[in-house]
Design an enzyme around this catalytic site. Structure first.
Site, short mmCIF file in Angstrom:
data_model
loop_
_atom_site.label_atom_id
_atom_site.label_comp_id
_atom_site.label_asym_id
_atom_site.label_seq_id
_atom_site.Cartn_x
_atom_site.Cartn_y
_atom_site.Cartn_z
CD GLU A 241 -1.40 4.63 4.30
OE1 GLU A 241 -0.82 5.68 5.70
OE2 GLU A 241 -1.78 3.78 4.95
CB CYS B 52 -10.65 -2.85 0.06
SG CYS B 52 -10.06 -2.00 -1.05
CD GLU C 230 -5.36 -6.05 -1.54
OE1 GLU C 230 -4.89 -4.83 -1.10
OE2 GLU C 230 -6.15 -6.31 -0.12
CB CYS D 152 -9.13 -4.72 -3.98
SG CYS D 152 -7.62 -3.63 -3.72
CG ASN E 79 -0.24 0.04 2.39
OD1 ASN E 79 0.06 -0.70 2.49
ND2 ASN E 79 -1.10 0.28 3.55
CB CYS F 263 -5.76 -0.93 -1.95
SG CYS F 263 -6.24 -0.51 -0.85
#
Ligand code: THU
Length: 156
Positions: free
Chosen positions: A63, A111, A74, A114, A61, A72
């Site tokens: 940010e 999530c 993934e 993803c 990830n 994210c």
């Protein structure tokens, strides 16, 4: 008319129960998790995917101070694979995370956004993507297809 959806998954006590190929993938996910850029959530996520060629792609990830601009783990891994090796099949995706944001006893699961991207990757290649989740308590879940994560996914 009443209809039902079912899916099954496997659980393991720890990554030591994985076969060697999956264990190497898990080690890659853990390695990249530690390199995540997550100064805001302090929740580090690692994703490693194994291509049919044998190559492993890592993503973590990333940010940003403008929170929604981050991405994210993934999707970092899936989009990089799509950018560098378009058309190359993804066999397995392994996901791991650590941090206080999610209680240690909870399943570490991707999530919704993803899941939608995982589903489209799977549909494009017309072959299932196996997903290995490594929970913070060390237990492991193995799901045989990305579609099991997102029934009624958009457009697919
Ligand atoms: N995150 C992921 O990398 N993958 C997920 O499936 C859920 C959340 C990241 C996004 C953000 O950097 C941090 O975890 C906290 O939400």
């Amino acid at each position: 008319m009443k209809k039902e959806l079912h899916f099954s998954y496997e659980t393991l006590k720890s990554i030591s129960e994985l076969n060697e190929v999956d264990r190497i993938l898990a080690e890659n996910a853990i390695e990249t998790m530690d390199k995540a850029y997550a100064p805001y959530s302090k929740f580090k996520v690692g994703a490693a995917l194994k291509l049919k060629t044998g190559e492993i792609i890592q993503g973590n990830n990333q940010e940003n101070i403008a929170f929604p601009s981050g991405l994210c783990a993934e999707r970092v891994a899936l989009f990089y694979a799509g950018a560098k090796y378009p058309g190359v099949e993804i066999e397995t995706l392994c996901i791991v995370a650590k941090g206080d944001l999610v209680p240690k006893s909870h399943i570490l699961s991707p999530c919704g956004s993803c899941r939608q991207v995982m589903l489209e990757s799977e549909n494009r290649q017309k072959n299932p993507i196996r997903v290995i989740l490594i929970n913070q308590d060390g237990t492991v879940l193995i799901v045989n297809s990305a579609k099991d994560f997102l029934p009624f996914g958009f457009g697919l």
